[in-house]
Design a protein around this motif. Structure first.
Motif, PDB file in Angstrom:
ATOM      1  N   TYR A 139      12.345  13.666  89.472  1.00  0.00           N
ATOM      2  CA  TYR A 139      13.656  13.553  88.807  1.00  0.00           C
ATOM      3  C   TYR A 139      14.463  14.836  89.032  1.00  0.00           C
ATOM      4  N   ASP A 140      13.838  15.979  88.780  1.00  0.00           N
ATOM      5  CA  ASP A 140      14.542  17.261  88.952  1.00  0.00           C
ATOM      6  C   ASP A 140      15.043  17.445  90.380  1.00  0.00           C
ATOM      7  N   GLU A 141      14.268  16.988  91.348  1.00  0.00           N
ATOM      8  CA  GLU A 141      14.653  17.196  92.751  1.00  0.00           C
ATOM      9  C   GLU A 141      15.635  16.135  93.242  1.00  0.00           C
ATOM     10  N   GLY A 142      16.037  15.224  92.373  1.00  0.00           N
ATOM     11  CA  GLY A 142      17.074  14.240  92.729  1.00  0.00           C
ATOM     12  C   GLY A 142      16.598  13.141  93.659  1.00  0.00           C
ATOM     13  N   ILE A 143      15.289  12.842  93.645  1.00  0.00           N
ATOM     14  CA  ILE A 143      14.779  11.730  94.473  1.00  0.00           C
ATOM     15  C   ILE A 143      14.803  10.491  93.572  1.00  0.00           C
ATOM     16  N   ASP A 144      16.005  10.004  93.358  1.00  0.00           N
ATOM     17  CA  ASP A 144      16.236   9.060  92.265  1.00  0.00           C
ATOM     18  C   ASP A 144      15.639   7.676  92.480  1.00  0.00           C
ATOM     19  N   GLY A 145      15.572   7.205  93.731  1.00  0.00           N
ATOM     20  CA  GLY A 145      15.007   5.880  93.983  1.00  0.00           C
ATOM     21  C   GLY A 145      13.542   5.836  93.580  1.00  0.00           C
ATOM     22  N   GLN A 183      18.377   6.486  81.096  1.00  0.00           N
ATOM     23  CA  GLN A 183      19.428   6.359  82.123  1.00  0.00           C
ATOM     24  C   GLN A 183      18.953   5.532  83.312  1.00  0.00           C
ATOM     25  N   PHE A 184      17.648   5.402  83.470  1.00  0.00           N
ATOM     26  CA  PHE A 184      17.106   4.717  84.647  1.00  0.00           C
ATOM     27  C   PHE A 184      16.441   3.373  84.325  1.00  0.00           C
TER      28      PHE A 184
END
Lengths: 320, 101
Positions: A139-145, A183-184
């Protein structure tokens, strides 16, 4: 040469997608701390470790190896490492380097937390080997998928067990479950509370007074994102502990540098060094409430001051 | 000559996650950032707002060096959600540069 961001993030995401954790560990290692505590399996309210305390000895062993690679031409081979890791869980071998003493240390902190909750008459269960890592780092690294899929997996697991309330043990799992998941994951309605919040709301009473003065290092996520500032102070204050607050404390706390350990180890150590100097100006008995802060600040202190997890102090004064 | 990327500008415009419109460039965020890099976060967000994708790419290590500690947003007079903006940039780079999602 810095560590290759793309390949490291790729390995973390591949592990989460294929093996349900950024650093997969055996169930024997993630559940060892609960041995002999007779915690019921599942239940409406559960203690959720998110594997963070259990992962620290592995992360520490791995970070030591990664630090050696920083500025080494071997980093160019990391792409091949990622390819190999798809077939063989390479991080498993890093786990073998984890110190036994560290593993016992971090297991004890989790046992402290469970025993404190029992002492406060909180009824809770545990998912044992079914429990999953929260996905915090991805999550922190923005690998959202990858994160979204994993968040749904954790939510499905909690729903399957009829869980309505989760008690967390560290700021990263607390923040991920309480703030990121809604949010997800559509309709995520599980209540999430840190054990420090649960204990502060309970009528748990200390069995001894402690005349020591402590310097509390606030976690960034707890203090700024999750509103956990007064609870640890209340719990320590009830036992007569005096606080030697550093200049940067509470909502203005200074980061321990831990979030950079996997990609930029030397920068992570620089920030930890800065923070430990600030804390040393306030006192020589430092208390953390996050396992990532604990490991980073302990290393930065190099034995010059005591750095302990708050669960150890609370276990002592509340007699568990 | 700086090139403006319509792709980055469009991604920023459509996003609920990146929002630095309220930023008044006071520089408090940079002053309180524990990393002490001049680029983080005010200057970086300026590049994003004007769509200078090349400049953003040049600063990939800085984007992943952010601690997401939130010291900047805690002290931001315009209440910009700075860590969420950094997460958005990581997501954009992961998807468009690193082929990761």
């Amino acid at each position: 040469m810095p560590l290759p961001t793309k390949d490291i993030l790729g390995i973390l995401a591949d592990n989460l997608n294929q093996r349900k954790s950024v650093l997969p560990m055996s169930a024997a290692k993630t559940t060892r701390w609960a041995k002999g505590l007779d915690l019921p399996k599942g239940g409406k309210t559960i203690l959720y470790t998110g594997h963070m305390y259990q992962l620290i000895p592995v992360i520490d062993a791995m970070a030591g190896q990664m630090s050696k690679l920083e500025d080494s031409p071997i980093t160019k081979m990391m792409g091949l490492g990622r390819l190999g890791n798809k077939f063989i869980n390479m991080t498993f071998f890093m786990g073998l380097l984890a110190s036994k003493a560290d593993q016992q240390d971090y297991d004890r902190m989790l046992r402290n937390i469970a025993l404190l909750l029992k002492k406060a008459n909180v009824e809770f269960g545990y998912l044992y080997g079914e429990e999953l890592y929260s996905g915090a780092l991805v999550y922190d690294e923005g690998i959202d998928g990858s994160f979204a899929k994993h968040a749904q997996r954790v939510c499905d697991l909690l729903k399957k067990h009829g869980v309505t309330k989760v008690i967390t043990v560290d700021p990263h799992t607390t923040h991920t479950l309480r703030t990121a998941y809604p949010q997800f994951v559509k309709g995520f309605d599980i209540e999430v509370k840190s054990y420090l919040e649960v204990l502060a709301e309970s009528d748990i009473e200390p069995t001894q007074q402690l005349s020591d003065a402590l310097t509390l290092h606030d976690s960034c996520l707890y203090a700024r994102q999750e509103g956990v500032v007064d609870q640890p102070r209340k719990l320590l204050g009830k036992a007569g502990v005096t606080m030697n607050e550093p200049e940067l404390c509470g909502k203005n706390t200074h980061c321990c540098g831990g979030p950079l350990e996997s990609l930029f180890p030397s920068e992570s150590h620089r920030i930890a060094g800065n923070r430990i100097e600030q804390l040393k100006e306030a006192g020589d008995n430092i208390t953390t409430m996050c396992p990532i802060c604990l490991v980073g600040l302990r290393k930065a202190a190099k034995g010059s001051v005591k750095v302990n997890d708050i669960s150890d102090t609370l276990a002592k004064v509340y007699g568990v | 000559m700086p090139k403006v990327s319509s792709k980055l500008a469009a991604a920023v415009k459509c996003s609920d996650e990146f929002n630095a419109a309220a930023c008044m460039h006071c520089g408090i965020c940079t002053a309180v950032c524990p990393m002490g890099y001049e680029i983080l976060p005010r200057k970086l967000f300026r590049y994003v707002q004007v769509g200078l994708e090349d400049k953003v790419k040049e600063n990939i290590p800085n984007i992943y060096s952010c601690l997401l500690c939130g010291m900047c947003s805690e002290n931001c007079p315009a209440e910009v959600n700075i860590p969420e903006n950094v997460r958005f940039l990581r997501k954009y780079i992961n998807e468009n540069e690193f082929n990761l999602s």
